[in-house]
Design an enzyme around this catalytic site. Sequence first.
Site: not given
Length: 174
Positions: A101, A105, A151
């Site tokens: 996304d 991370t 989402f």
Amino acid sequence: MIHKITEYISEEKLDARIRELAAQISKDYAEKEIRLICILKGSVFYTCELAKRITVPITLDFMSVSSYGSQTQSSGDIIIKKDLDESIEGRDVIIVEDIIDSGNTLSKLIPMLQKRNPASLKITTLLDKTDRREAKDVQVDYVGFEIEDKFVVGYGLDYDQSYRDLPYIGIVEL
Ligand code: IMP
Ligand code: MG
């Protein structure tokens, strides 16, 4: 809680694309052995489907990381909740992600793993929300599908831990 979920990428399409990626990876890693690193929990389904279809030898390891911040958005920092069991030194490693996304991370995880001296380190993700990318340094080697900013759940991806078991990728109406 039950949500309305609309199918977005069918089981057949996922299967066909994963076969293509596995064929490409098998070709690129001919004569090598791959250490697949599954990022828990979301990547479990994709890792299994990919691993079954790669024709060169593989070994598997698992890691769990989480980012600080709200549920549907990730901030900068990550914590390792479960580290790898094995050393990756000298190994040809592929990190298997469910979805990228913001990329935050991975932009934290990649340098962490690079420090452990793998022979090589590549990334595969089933889904890529390219438009949402913040971390410009994250380069993904094998992408399943580029998707819009929606989402999604299913095939390992969750909304509040639910819907991981769906055999397709769906959009949740929040
Ligand atoms: P990033 O650090 O922003 O790239 O966040 C990646 C992580 O956020 C993924 O591994 C997922 O756990 C979560 N995530 C981002 N988008 C979605 C989505 O559409 N559905 C479910 N989880 C998501
Ligand atoms: Mg994840």
